[in-house]
Motif scaffolding. Sequence first.
Motif, short mmCIF file in Angstrom:
data_model
loop_
_atom_site.label_atom_id
_atom_site.label_comp_id
_atom_site.label_asym_id
_atom_site.label_seq_id
_atom_site.Cartn_x
_atom_site.Cartn_y
_atom_site.Cartn_z
N ARG A 18 7.68 8.47 -10.64
CA ARG A 18 7.62 7.13 -10.03
C ARG A 18 8.85 6.88 -9.17
N TYR A 20 10.56 9.21 -7.53
CA TYR A 20 10.34 9.97 -6.29
C TYR A 20 9.44 9.19 -5.35
N GLU A 21 8.45 8.55 -5.90
CA GLU A 21 7.54 7.76 -5.08
C GLU A 21 8.27 6.57 -4.45
N LEU A 26 7.21 11.19 -2.55
CA LEU A 26 5.93 11.56 -3.15
C LEU A 26 4.92 10.45 -2.89
N ASP A 27 3.72 10.84 -2.54
CA ASP A 27 2.66 9.87 -2.25
C ASP A 27 1.63 9.87 -3.37
N SER A 28 1.08 8.70 -3.61
CA SER A 28 -0.03 8.57 -4.55
C SER A 28 -1.00 7.53 -4.01
N ARG A 36 -2.06 5.43 -10.82
CA ARG A 36 -1.68 6.33 -9.73
C ARG A 36 -2.50 7.61 -9.83
N TYR A 38 -2.80 11.51 -7.83
CA TYR A 38 -2.12 12.44 -6.92
C TYR A 38 -3.08 13.56 -6.57
N ALA A 42 0.52 17.64 -4.65
CA ALA A 42 1.68 16.96 -5.25
C ALA A 42 2.48 17.90 -6.14
#
Length: 114
Positions: A18, A20-21, A26-28, A36, A38, A42
């Motif tokens: 979380r 990193y997001e 990082l995308d989710s 979330r 991924y 990822a």
Amino acid sequence: MLIGELSARTGVSPRLLRYYERQGLLDSDRGPNGYRTYDDDAVGTVRQIRALLAAGLGTEVIRTVLPCANGDASRLDLCPRLVETLRRELTAMDDRIDNLRQVRGTLAAYLPEG
């Protein structure tokens, strides 16, 4: 995949994922239940993030170079922008090491020999 599965596949805690997001690394997506999710890419992204962090880069620098960091985390395919960034970071690290050596010498000079 859900965050728990990504955590299990990468060995990185959900809390850190979380983070990193939030840092834009990082995308989710959000499922209808609000969880979330991924994609399979990822896993590689998290491994690349971990490798770049272990190399001493901060999250701001990683965010700028991550799009061109391809390949396995243990052997990244380096695009010109990443090579330039790594060289700049290495020079800055060498400068910090030199400074620490000077400071260490000054401090050690206060101690009696022996």
